[in-house]
Design a protein around this motif. Structure first.
Motif, short mmCIF file in Angstrom:
data_model
loop_
_atom_site.label_atom_id
_atom_site.label_comp_id
_atom_site.label_asym_id
_atom_site.label_seq_id
_atom_site.Cartn_x
_atom_site.Cartn_y
_atom_site.Cartn_z
N ILE A 61 3.08 7.00 -2.00
CA ILE A 61 2.92 7.52 -0.73
C ILE A 61 1.64 6.86 0.07
O ILE A 61 0.54 6.99 -0.51
N ALA A 62 1.95 6.20 1.04
CA ALA A 62 0.70 5.70 1.79
C ALA A 62 -0.16 6.71 2.61
O ALA A 62 -1.03 6.76 3.09
N GLY A 63 0.81 7.98 2.98
CA GLY A 63 0.22 9.13 3.64
C GLY A 63 0.43 8.80 5.02
O GLY A 63 0.57 7.97 5.75
N ASN A 64 -0.27 9.91 5.72
CA ASN A 64 -0.39 9.92 7.28
C ASN A 64 -1.34 9.10 7.56
O ASN A 64 -2.62 9.32 7.32
N ARG A 65 -1.16 8.07 8.43
CA ARG A 65 -2.30 7.10 8.81
C ARG A 65 -2.37 7.10 10.48
O ARG A 65 -1.25 6.77 11.17
N PRO A 66 -3.46 7.94 10.59
CA PRO A 66 -3.61 8.09 12.58
C PRO A 66 -3.94 6.60 12.99
O PRO A 66 -4.64 5.85 12.52
N SER A 99 8.34 -10.09 2.35
CA SER A 99 8.51 -10.61 1.00
C SER A 99 7.33 -10.32 0.25
O SER A 99 7.31 -10.23 -0.96
N ASN A 100 6.09 -9.85 0.86
CA ASN A 100 4.91 -9.58 -0.23
C ASN A 100 4.74 -8.22 -0.23
O ASN A 100 3.67 -7.52 -0.76
N GLY A 101 5.77 -7.35 -0.03
CA GLY A 101 5.47 -5.88 -0.24
C GLY A 101 5.34 -4.99 0.78
O GLY A 101 5.49 -3.99 0.92
N LEU A 141 4.57 -3.15 18.20
CA LEU A 141 5.01 -3.54 16.64
C LEU A 141 3.74 -3.45 15.78
O LEU A 141 2.74 -3.86 16.24
N PHE A 142 4.20 -2.94 14.52
CA PHE A 142 3.09 -2.79 13.76
C PHE A 142 3.27 -3.46 12.32
O PHE A 142 4.56 -3.39 11.79
N ASN A 143 2.10 -4.19 11.97
CA ASN A 143 2.26 -4.89 10.54
C ASN A 143 1.49 -4.38 9.60
O ASN A 143 0.29 -4.02 9.94
N PHE A 144 2.30 -3.77 8.40
CA PHE A 144 1.73 -3.14 7.35
C PHE A 144 1.74 -3.97 6.07
O PHE A 144 2.64 -4.63 5.83
N ASP A 145 0.46 -3.92 5.22
CA ASP A 145 0.36 -4.61 3.91
C ASP A 145 1.25 -3.57 2.88
O ASP A 145 1.79 -2.50 3.28
N SER A 146 1.19 -4.01 1.69
CA SER A 146 1.92 -3.36 0.57
C SER A 146 1.36 -1.96 0.26
O SER A 146 1.94 -1.20 -0.28
#
Length: 219
Positions: A61-66, A99-101, A141-146
């Protein structure tokens, strides 16, 4: 949902808005994301995410990210951000694995409003009519890492509205190429009809073009 040890997580008084789930072929995991809020069912206080492998535990779980205050300030303006207002009425339109997760989220602002008019028919008593107006506005648009950390975000300004939901060409069209997100939309922000095309690469670089312009309404 469960945490890394498999224990059940329960949280009261939280709203999840427009959850979406995808299967990431590269990692063999499912990814689920949703907006969350403690104030409103249409609220966008931040994003919650989790990843899991089918038929097995634990769930990551990445959890809640405000959302950062800078992001809130950009979307709502300085005054509303200073007043502690929350972003709202954004809905996830597409969840995209990388592709990087990592993963990308495309969200759009949508809300319905009402317009009231008073009319007189042949000098009779006034009659009040109501029209529902459907509004499809800005895109985020939101870009998140793995790990679920936000790498960058983009805001695309647009305005679309129609009465009685005659919105055949409203909202957005999304298509994905190897290294870009491509979005097409009908924008009537300048009181004329423009078909706009925007592409965003992996670093957040944006290219905006007008494909078509028409002076006719509802093109």
């Amino acid at each position: 949902a469960t945490d890394m040890s498999g224990k059940l997580i329960q949280e009261k008084n939280i709203y999840l808005n427009s959850p979406d789930i995808i299967y990431d072929v590269a990692s063999g995991e499912f990814i689920m994301s949703a907006f969350y809020s403690y104030k409103s069912s249409n609220g966008n206080q931040g994003i919650t995410s989790l990843r899991f492998t089918p038929f097995s535990l634990p769930i990551s779980i990445a959890g809640n990210r405000p959302f950062s205050r800078d992001l809130v300030k950009q979307v709502l303006g300085a005054k509303l951000e200073a007043d502690g207002k929350e972003i709202n009425n954004y809905f996830i339109r597409r969840l995209i694995p990388k592709s990087n997760g990592g993963y990308l989220i495309v969200a759009e602002n949508f809300h319905k409003s009402s317009k009231f008019e008073t009319i007189f028919v042949n000098g009779t008593a006034p009659q009040v009519t109501q029209s529902d107006i459907y509004n499809f506005d800005d895109v985020l648009l939101f870009n998140f890492d793995s790990t679920g950390e936000m790498v960058w975000y983009k805001q695309i300004h647009k305005k679309q509205s129609s009465v009685a939901n005659i919105s055949y060409y409203h909202s957005i069209g999304i298509f994905i190429t190897d290294n870009k997100i491509n979005i097409i939309y009908n924008d009537d922000n300048q009181n004329d009809n423009r078909i706009m095309y925007v592409s965003i690469d992996g670093k957040g670089n944006e290219t905006l073009k007008m494909l078509l312009r028409s002076n006719s309404a509802f093109t």
